[in-house]
Design a protein around this motif. Structure first.
Motif, PDB file in Angstrom:
ATOM      1  N   ALA A   5       3.072  -4.762 -10.865  1.00  0.00           N
ATOM      2  CA  ALA A   5       1.773  -5.426 -10.987  1.00  0.00           C
ATOM      3  C   ALA A   5       0.675  -4.451 -11.397  1.00  0.00           C
ATOM      4  CB  ALA A   5       1.407  -6.104  -9.672  1.00  0.00           C
ATOM      5  N   GLY A   6       1.014  -3.145 -11.436  1.00  0.00           N
ATOM      6  CA  GLY A   6       0.056  -2.140 -11.879  1.00  0.00           C
ATOM      7  C   GLY A   6      -0.984  -1.774 -10.833  1.00  0.00           C
ATOM      8  N   MET A   7      -0.569  -1.761  -9.561  1.00  0.00           N
ATOM      9  CA  MET A   7      -1.521  -1.421  -8.495  1.00  0.00           C
ATOM     10  C   MET A   7      -0.796  -0.700  -7.366  1.00  0.00           C
ATOM     11  SD  MET A   7      -2.067  -5.140  -6.687  1.00  0.00           S
ATOM     12  CE  MET A   7      -2.141  -6.044  -8.213  1.00  0.00           C
ATOM     13  N   PRO A   8      -1.538   0.045  -6.563  1.00  0.00           N
ATOM     14  CA  PRO A   8      -0.926   0.688  -5.394  1.00  0.00           C
ATOM     15  C   PRO A   8      -0.498  -0.375  -4.369  1.00  0.00           C
ATOM     16  CG  PRO A   8      -3.046   1.703  -5.914  1.00  0.00           C
ATOM     17  CD  PRO A   8      -2.928   0.459  -6.747  1.00  0.00           C
ATOM     18  N   LEU A   9       0.515  -0.049  -3.598  1.00  0.00           N
ATOM     19  CA  LEU A   9       1.004  -0.961  -2.571  1.00  0.00           C
ATOM     20  C   LEU A   9      -0.088  -1.324  -1.565  1.00  0.00           C
ATOM     21  CD1 LEU A   9       3.327  -2.534  -1.317  1.00  0.00           C
ATOM     22  CD2 LEU A   9       4.002  -0.445  -0.120  1.00  0.00           C
ATOM     23  N   THR A  10      -0.953  -0.367  -1.253  1.00  0.00           N
ATOM     24  CA  THR A  10      -2.030  -0.656  -0.302  1.00  0.00           C
ATOM     25  C   THR A  10      -2.958  -1.747  -0.828  1.00  0.00           C
ATOM     26  OG1 THR A  10      -3.291   1.196  -1.225  1.00  0.00           O
ATOM     27  CG2 THR A  10      -2.029   1.617   0.795  1.00  0.00           C
ATOM     28  N   HIS A  11      -3.218  -1.750  -2.124  1.00  0.00           N
ATOM     29  CA  HIS A  11      -4.089  -2.764  -2.720  1.00  0.00           C
ATOM     30  C   HIS A  11      -3.397  -4.126  -2.702  1.00  0.00           C
ATOM     31  CE1 HIS A  11      -6.484   0.422  -5.214  1.00  0.00           C
ATOM     32  NE2 HIS A  11      -6.423   0.704  -3.913  1.00  0.00           N
ATOM     33  N   LEU A  12      -2.101  -4.137  -3.020  1.00  0.00           N
ATOM     34  CA  LEU A  12      -1.354  -5.380  -2.995  1.00  0.00           C
ATOM     35  C   LEU A  12      -1.315  -5.952  -1.582  1.00  0.00           C
ATOM     36  CD1 LEU A  12       1.368  -6.712  -4.971  1.00  0.00           C
ATOM     37  CD2 LEU A  12       2.102  -6.293  -2.647  1.00  0.00           C
ATOM     38  N   ALA A  13      -1.075  -5.113  -0.605  1.00  0.00           N
ATOM     39  CA  ALA A  13      -0.986  -5.573   0.783  1.00  0.00           C
ATOM     40  C   ALA A  13      -2.300  -6.165   1.277  1.00  0.00           C
ATOM     41  CB  ALA A  13      -0.550  -4.415   1.687  1.00  0.00           C
ATOM     42  N   MET A  14      -3.403  -5.496   0.998  1.00  0.00           N
ATOM     43  CA  MET A  14      -4.695  -6.015   1.442  1.00  0.00           C
ATOM     44  C   MET A  14      -5.053  -7.304   0.701  1.00  0.00           C
ATOM     45  SD  MET A  14      -5.685  -4.142   3.911  1.00  0.00           S
ATOM     46  CE  MET A  14      -7.351  -4.702   4.114  1.00  0.00           C
ATOM     47  N   ALA A  15      -4.798  -7.361  -0.599  1.00  0.00           N
ATOM     48  CA  ALA A  15      -5.100  -8.566  -1.371  1.00  0.00           C
ATOM     49  C   ALA A  15      -4.232  -9.732  -0.908  1.00  0.00           C
ATOM     50  CB  ALA A  15      -4.901  -8.304  -2.865  1.00  0.00           C
ATOM     51  N   PHE A  16      -2.992  -9.453  -0.516  1.00  0.00           N
ATOM     52  CA  PHE A  16      -2.104 -10.498  -0.001  1.00  0.00           C
ATOM     53  C   PHE A  16      -2.670 -11.079   1.291  1.00  0.00           C
ATOM     54  CE2 PHE A  16       1.396 -11.796   2.784  1.00  0.00           C
ATOM     55  CZ  PHE A  16       1.957 -12.795   1.998  1.00  0.00           C
TER      56      PHE A  16
END
Length: 93
Positions: A5-16
């Motif tokens: 998705a082109g993002m850090p895992l931390t960003h994906l986790a918070m956005a989720f």
């Protein structure tokens, strides 16, 4: 998945967490200023329905690893429209 998705895992986790209407707050837990800077850099990340659907494929909604909650069927599992906020409400800001 975060890499794809082109993002850090931390960003994906918070956005989720922010995309789910059942979550009333996403708690940051940085140990260092670097961690905090990384988390704050992702404040504008909004996940698309395609990414959220892919997450649902990996871990199906309602997956529970504890026995205590296995008999409970929350409303979000009965009505899929309750699983995510509208796109316009998914941002942290």
């Amino acid at each position: 998945m975060a890499d794809a998705a082109g993002m850090p895992l931390t960003h994906l986790a918070m956005a989720f967490a922010i995309a789910h209407p059942g979550v009333t707050s996403a708690i940051l837990g940085p140990r260092t200023m670097e961690h905090l800077d990384n988390l704050l850099a992702g404040v504008d990340v909004t996940l698309t329905d395609e990414i959220l659907d892919r997450i649902d494929e990996i871990v199906a909604p309602g997956t529970d690893v504890t026995r205590l909650d296995q008999a409970y069927l929350p409303p979000a599992l009965q009505n899929p429209s309750l699983r995510r906020r509208p796109v316009s409400e998914r941002g942290a800001a």
